[in-house]
Structure formats: structure tokens, C-alpha cells
Design an enzyme around this catalytic site. Structure first.
Site, PDB file in Angstrom:
ATOM      1  CE  LYS A   1      -4.197  -1.885   2.071  1.00 51.14           C
ATOM      2  NZ  LYS A   1      -5.237  -1.745   3.096  1.00 51.14           N
ATOM      3  CG  ASP A  15      -8.644   0.330   3.134  1.00 51.37           C
ATOM      4  OD1 ASP A  15      -9.405  -0.434   2.517  1.00 51.37           O
ATOM      5  OD2 ASP A  15      -7.413   0.121   3.239  1.00 51.37           O
ATOM      6  N   GLY A  19      -5.774   1.325  17.574  1.00 48.41           N
ATOM      7  CA  GLY A  19      -4.915   0.905  16.465  1.00 48.41           C
ATOM      8  C   GLY A  19      -4.218   2.102  15.845  1.00 48.41           C
ATOM      9  N   GLY A  45      -2.477   0.455   9.167  1.00 49.01           N
ATOM     10  CA  GLY A  45      -3.028   0.970   7.916  1.00 49.01           C
ATOM     11  C   GLY A  45      -4.497   1.337   8.016  1.00 49.01           C
ATOM     12  CB  ALA A  46      -7.476  -0.479   9.276  1.00 51.39           C
ATOM     13  CG  ASN A  77      -1.225   1.134  18.271  1.00 55.57           C
ATOM     14  OD1 ASN A  77      -2.088   0.329  17.917  1.00 55.57           O
ATOM     15  ND2 ASN A  77       0.032   1.052  17.865  1.00 55.57           N
TER      16      ASN A  77
HETATM   17  P1  NDP Z   1      -1.683  -3.380  10.540  1.00 49.88           P
HETATM   18  O1  NDP Z   1      -0.827  -4.586  10.678  1.00 49.88           O
HETATM   19  O2  NDP Z   1      -1.185  -2.211   9.774  1.00 49.88           O
HETATM   20  O3  NDP Z   1      -2.052  -2.827  12.025  1.00 49.88           O
HETATM   21  C1  NDP Z   1      -2.518  -3.709  13.010  1.00 49.88           C
HETATM   22  C2  NDP Z   1      -2.934  -2.896  14.240  1.00 49.88           C
HETATM   23  O4  NDP Z   1      -3.501  -3.786  15.209  1.00 49.88           O
HETATM   24  C3  NDP Z   1      -1.769  -2.194  14.937  1.00 49.88           C
HETATM   25  O5  NDP Z   1      -2.207  -0.970  15.477  1.00 49.88           O
HETATM   26  C4  NDP Z   1      -1.427  -3.186  16.060  1.00 49.88           C
HETATM   27  O6  NDP Z   1      -0.799  -2.589  17.167  1.00 49.88           O
HETATM   28  C5  NDP Z   1      -2.803  -3.672  16.446  1.00 49.88           C
HETATM   29  N1  NDP Z   1      -2.767  -4.966  17.099  1.00 49.88           N
HETATM   30  C6  NDP Z   1      -2.470  -6.158  16.520  1.00 49.88           C
HETATM   31  N2  NDP Z   1      -2.560  -7.148  17.445  1.00 49.88           N
HETATM   32  C7  NDP Z   1      -2.912  -6.538  18.613  1.00 49.88           C
HETATM   33  C8  NDP Z   1      -3.158  -7.033  19.926  1.00 49.88           C
HETATM   34  N3  NDP Z   1      -3.068  -8.348  20.220  1.00 49.88           N
HETATM   35  N4  NDP Z   1      -3.524  -6.153  20.879  1.00 49.88           N
HETATM   36  C9  NDP Z   1      -3.642  -4.829  20.591  1.00 49.88           C
HETATM   37  N5  NDP Z   1      -3.414  -4.304  19.368  1.00 49.88           N
HETATM   38  C10 NDP Z   1      -3.051  -5.157  18.393  1.00 49.88           C
HETATM   39  O7  NDP Z   1      -3.042  -3.904   9.959  1.00 49.88           O
HETATM   40  P2  NDP Z   1      -4.192  -3.053   9.231  1.00 49.88           P
HETATM   41  O8  NDP Z   1      -4.368  -1.782   9.966  1.00 49.88           O
HETATM   42  O9  NDP Z   1      -3.956  -3.011   7.781  1.00 49.88           O
HETATM   43  O10 NDP Z   1      -5.454  -3.997   9.459  1.00 49.88           O
HETATM   44  C11 NDP Z   1      -6.049  -4.101  10.743  1.00 49.88           C
HETATM   45  C12 NDP Z   1      -7.337  -4.887  10.597  1.00 49.88           C
HETATM   46  O11 NDP Z   1      -8.220  -4.124   9.788  1.00 49.88           O
HETATM   47  C13 NDP Z   1      -7.163  -6.238   9.908  1.00 49.88           C
HETATM   48  O12 NDP Z   1      -7.827  -7.211  10.689  1.00 49.88           O
HETATM   49  C14 NDP Z   1      -7.870  -6.084   8.570  1.00 49.88           C
HETATM   50  O13 NDP Z   1      -8.559  -7.267   8.218  1.00 49.88           O
HETATM   51  C15 NDP Z   1      -8.868  -4.986   8.880  1.00 49.88           C
HETATM   52  N6  NDP Z   1      -9.212  -4.199   7.704  1.00 49.88           N
HETATM   53  C16 NDP Z   1     -10.523  -4.130   7.357  1.00 49.88           C
HETATM   54  C17 NDP Z   1     -10.909  -3.408   6.264  1.00 49.88           C
HETATM   55  C18 NDP Z   1     -12.350  -3.373   5.918  1.00 49.88           C
HETATM   56  O14 NDP Z   1     -12.681  -2.855   4.830  1.00 49.88           O
HETATM   57  N7  NDP Z   1     -13.253  -3.872   6.771  1.00 49.88           N
HETATM   58  C19 NDP Z   1      -9.947  -2.657   5.437  1.00 49.88           C
HETATM   59  C20 NDP Z   1      -8.591  -2.752   5.915  1.00 49.88           C
HETATM   60  C21 NDP Z   1      -8.254  -3.506   7.001  1.00 49.88           C
HETATM   61  P3  NDP Z   1       0.819  -2.444  17.223  1.00 49.88           P
HETATM   62  O15 NDP Z   1       1.155  -1.180  16.468  1.00 49.88           O
HETATM   63  O16 NDP Z   1       1.093  -2.358  18.663  1.00 49.88           O
HETATM   64  O17 NDP Z   1       1.384  -3.676  16.577  1.00 49.88           O
END
Ligand code: NDP
Length: 282
Positions: free
Chosen positions: A70, A107, A130, A133-134, A154
Site C-alpha cells: 500500500k 478504506d 490501532g 493501515g486501517a 495503540n
Molecule cells: P496493521 O498490521 O497495519 O495494524 C494492526 C494494528 O492492530 C496495529 O495498530 C497493532 O498494534 C494492532 N494490534 C495487533 N494485534 C494486537 C493485539 N493483540 N492487541 C492490541 N493491538 C493489536 O493492519 P491493518 O491496519 O492493515 O489492518 C487491521 C485490521 O483491519 C485487519 O484485521 C484487517 O482485516 C482490517 N481491515 C478491514 C478493512 C475493511 O474494509 N473492513 C480494510 C482494511 C483492514 P501495534 O502497532 O502495537 O502492533
């Protein structure tokens, strides 16, 4: 004479085999009689330049980019829409009539469309969990839509601080960060709550961020499309909140992509039904 040359669109990602976007796209194509194919393509970061050159040479009219492309895709495009420029991420590329390629981030726009069915975010205080990306896409669209205050929560402080800086530089919204505590107490004046982490995604469907302080005036959204009914949303519903699921956001961003590529507003119910058919029951 029949036309045996469909319009070509696809998705560059790695891994891509479990990306279900193709199902809702092709359902929309069938429903609207659009002669097009949507193709998932497994592309590594090292092969992205060659893949884009190949798509351009083969006459693709556009493509989606998912993880991990992306950000890297931007150097292969000619122009960016506002939210793509601010977030520095593109999930939808469009070939324009002059042959140049524009990148958009749909998104956050898809999220906003879902939200606007319930409430206008202007003037509200949003809490976004969070900073990936989302979260970046959603926070950017909420700020552009006039949300007065955003609190970013976050697990890791650095990405939240970077996103706060980005939003403060590019928008008028007041942005602050907070540590993710267990549980996290929601501020009583917050009215939009968004889980934009990957917590709750299948197969870890029972996982949920621990929060206290859901109140009936709050609109609570989750980005997780699979399952649509997350444990986070169920907790919010039991406190009387209005909820929005991630399937709606996914369908809306797909519909926006189709409108960019074909200039029509596709039937979202057809797309949602197609996606629901491939997701396990909530
Ligand atoms: P990223 O990998 O860029 O970010 C993941 C985020 O989740 C980070 O902020 C991370 O925190 C946090 N995280 C992950 N595991 C944990 C945990 N156990 N406890 C607390 N925080 C946690 O992913 P994306 O942002 O791209 O995607 C996130 C979700 O959004 C995905 O599940 C994806 O399927 C969904 N999504 C849905 C869309 C839709 O149209 N419905 C579109 C795009 C995404 P840290 O920085 O600390 O690692």
C-alpha cells in the site's frame, strides 16, 4: 461479434489467496452486466515494479493493493487523491482517460460511508484503537470530515505518535494519544469508538480489546470483516450502543473502487451477500 476481451482489474498482495474481494467484485460485475475480470495476483515486494509494468502493458484499467504494497505502490503512480496523499497509502489505483495512474485510499472512505448511515462525525470526539493501515485511513477520513477530537489508542506508542503528528500537520482536528491499558476506560465525552486493530479477526474470533464505559449515546464500529459480529461489537450492543461492522466498510470500499473504475454505483446488497457466503457464520 461477441467481445472476448474483458476489462482487467486485480489485486496485488502477498499473501493473496485468502483475499475474498474477488468474490464481491465479480458478483457486482455479473449483476450489472460489466464485462470484466478481477484477478488476485501473488506479488512479492521485489516483484512489485515488474507486476505494475505488466498490468499497464496488458491494459489493466485499475488494481487494488493490499499488504505489503500500500505504501510502495505510490512510486509507480502519477497522482494521489487527498486521503491517499495524507496517509501515504494507496489501496486502489485507477487508469485515467489520459493514461496516467491515480492512487486513492478507499478504506477510510468506505468506513465513512458506513458511519454516515448513522451519524455525522463532524464535531464529535472519536476514540480509535490501532495505528496501522486501517487506523491511519479511518483517522484521516474522520479528520477530513470535521471530527473535532481524535484519541489514538495503540499497543505500541510509536505508530500512534507518528499518526498523531501526521494528522496534526495536515488537518484541524485535535489529536492525542493514550496507552492501551487492560481494560481501557472510554472517556465519557467520546461518541465514536472504532476498533481498527486486527484483534477479533478469524480464527481468533473470541478475542476482543477490553474496554469499560460503553454508553448508549456511542456509535461503535469494528474494522474486522470476518466475523462481522465481533466480541467487541457484542459488548457494545449489550450496553445499548449503535454498532457498525467491518463487512459494511469492506463492501463500501469495494463499491467505491468500482465507481472509480466503471463510473457506476454498484448494488452493495449483492456484494455483501456474496461476501457473506464465503465467510463463516458469526
Ligand atoms: P496493521 O498490521 O497495519 O495494524 C494492526 C494494528 O492492530 C496495529 O495498530 C497493532 O498494534 C494492532 N494490534 C495487533 N494485534 C494486537 C493485539 N493483540 N492487541 C492490541 N493491538 C493489536 O493492519 P491493518 O491496519 O492493515 O489492518 C487491521 C485490521 O483491519 C485487519 O484485521 C484487517 O482485516 C482490517 N481491515 C478491514 C478493512 C475493511 O474494509 N473492513 C480494510 C482494511 C483492514 P501495534 O502497532 O502495537 O502492533
Amino acid at each position: 461479434m461477441p467481445d472476448f476481451l474483458p476489462a482487467l482489474i486485480g489485486c496485488f498482495a502477498q499473501p493473496v489467496a485468502e483475499n475474498p474481494t474477488v468474490v464481491m467484485m465479480e458478483a457486482a460485475f455479473r449483476h450489472h452486466g460489466i464485462h470484466a475480470r478481477y484477478i488476485n495476483m501473488e506479488v512479492s515486494p521485489a516483484d512489485l515494479a515488474a507486476a505494475v509494468a505488466g498490468a499497464k502493458a496488458q491494459g489493466y484499467i485499475g488494481f487494488n493493493c493490499s499488504l505489503p504494497h500500500k505504501v510502495a505502490i505510490i512510486s509507480h503512480l502519477d497522482a494521489l487523491g487527498d486521503s491517499a496523499r495524507i496517509t501515504g497509502a494507496v489501496n486502489c489505483a485507477i487508469r485515467q482517460p489520459d493514461g496516467l495512474w491515480r492512487g486513492e485510499n478507499t478504506d477510510g472512505k468506505g468506513f465513512l460511508q458506513s458511519l454516515r448511515t448513522t451519524t455525522n462525525p463532524a464535531g464529535q470526539h472519536a476514540v480509535i484503537f490501532g495505528a496501522g493501515g486501517a487506523a491511519r485511513a479511518i483517522a484521516t477520513e474522520l479528520a477530513l470530515a470535521g471530527t473535532s477530537r481524535i484519541t489514538l489508542v495503540n499497543r505500541s506508542p510509536a505508530p500512534a505518535a507518528a499518526l498523531a503528528q501526521l494528522l496534526s500537520t495536515n488537518t484541524d482536528t485535535t489529536v492525542s494519544t493514550a496507552a492501551l491499558t487492560d481494560p481501557f476506560p472510554l472517556p465519557p465525552d467520546a461518541s465514536l469508538i472504532v476498533n481498527a486493530t486486527s484483534v477479533g479477526l478469524f480464527p481468533d474470533s473470541s478475542a476482543a480489546l477490553a474496554v469499560t464505559g460503553f454508553r448508549p449515546h456511542m456509535t461503535v464500529a469494528d474494522v474486522i470483516p470476518n466475523p462481522p459480529q465481533t466480541a467487541f461489537l457484542k459488548a457494545a450492543q449489550s450496553a445499548g450502543c449503535h454498532t457498525l461492522d467491518g463487512l459494511g466498510m469492506l463492501v463500501n470500499q469495494g463499491a467505491l473502487n468500482i465507481s472509480y473504475w466503471f463510473g457506476i454505483d454498484p448494488d452493495r446488497a449483492i456484494m455483501r451477500a456474496a461476501l457473506s457466503s464465503v465467510f463463516p457464520a458469526a
